[in-house]
Design a protein around this motif. Structure first.
Motif, PDB file in Angstrom:
ATOM      1  N   PHE A  95       0.820  -1.205   0.000  1.00  0.00           N
ATOM      2  CA  PHE A  95       0.000   0.000   0.000  1.00  0.00           C
ATOM      3  C   PHE A  95       0.856   1.257   0.000  1.00  0.00           C
ATOM      4  O   PHE A  95       0.376   2.327   0.249  1.00  0.00           O
ATOM      5  CB  PHE A  95      -0.967  -0.009   1.186  1.00  0.00           C
TER       6      PHE A  95
ATOM      7  N   GLU B   5     -10.233   1.540   0.598  1.00  0.00           N
ATOM      8  CA  GLU B   5      -8.858   1.714   0.150  1.00  0.00           C
ATOM      9  C   GLU B   5      -8.661   0.924  -1.137  1.00  0.00           C
ATOM     10  O   GLU B   5      -8.981  -0.256  -1.213  1.00  0.00           O
ATOM     11  CB  GLU B   5      -7.896   1.219   1.224  1.00  0.00           C
TER      12      GLU B   5
ATOM     13  N   ALA C 122      -5.574   0.178  -3.929  1.00  0.00           N
ATOM     14  CA  ALA C 122      -4.143   0.339  -4.172  1.00  0.00           C
ATOM     15  C   ALA C 122      -3.750  -0.445  -5.408  1.00  0.00           C
ATOM     16  O   ALA C 122      -4.244  -1.537  -5.656  1.00  0.00           O
ATOM     17  CB  ALA C 122      -3.335  -0.149  -2.973  1.00  0.00           C
TER      18      ALA C 122
ATOM     19  N   ARG D  12      -2.598   5.028  -4.556  1.00  0.00           N
ATOM     20  CA  ARG D  12      -3.338   4.591  -3.373  1.00  0.00           C
ATOM     21  C   ARG D  12      -4.470   5.582  -3.129  1.00  0.00           C
ATOM     22  O   ARG D  12      -4.237   6.772  -2.933  1.00  0.00           O
ATOM     23  CB  ARG D  12      -2.416   4.543  -2.164  1.00  0.00           C
TER      24      ARG D  12
END
Length: 168
Positions: free
Chosen positions: A55, A79, A81, A86
């Protein structure tokens, strides 16, 4: 002593009405309703394509493919990535009745000038309810609406990190 202005039946009716409104109000904050309930997913949900990335974006410029893309969904966080970017969102998010989520957050990229952070929007189209969907199509855009990644279809991953194929 009872209040002569409010008969007993009126007080009970008013209490029942207040209770019903409270219950309906709390139900409106449940999963997938856009409220502050538990959100559209329970626990951690992982979707991905290719090898799992770290990440932390590397120093190389973005290639723009989906190899290594991973999406992590939680009730209060999102999230995404890939090898070169990211996207993060801390806070509640929701889906509409069609399984679409438009999530505003921050995009971190690594380029020749170092790390840069900017506002971005992640569009997630689930193939069912987010909590049980087997895949999601993700498109990441910058503040001007320019597509940075996707659309890419990510398959559900097991908690151990089993990966799925990428469909650009």
């Amino acid at each position: 002593m009872t209040n002569p202005l409010a008969p007993d039946w009126a007080r009970r009716a008013l209490a029942a009405l207040a209770t019903a409104l409270l219950v309906l109000g709390l139900a409106a904050c449940g999963p997938g309703t856009g409220g502050t309930g538990t959100g559209p997913v329970q626990g951690v949900q992982l979707f991905g394509a290719g090898a799992q990335p770290s990440f932390s974006p590397p120093g190389a410029a973005c290639v723009g493919d989906c190899v290594g893309a991973q999406l992590r969904l939680e009730p209060e966080a999102v999230e995404l990535a890939s090898a070169c970017l990211r996207f993060t969102r801390a806070g509640s998010w929701s889906t509409d009745a069609a399984g679409l989520a438009l999530v505003e957050g921050s995009l971190e990229t690594q380029g020749r000038d170092g790390r840069q952070t900017q506002p971005a929007t992640l569009r997630l189209q689930f193939n069912g309810a987010a909590d049980v969907a087997t895949s999601v199509t993700a498109t990441l855009t910058d503040a001007r609406g320019v597509v940075l990644l996707g659309p890419v279809t990510l398959g559900r991953q097991a908690a151990a990190g089993v990966t799925a194929a990428c469909t650009p």
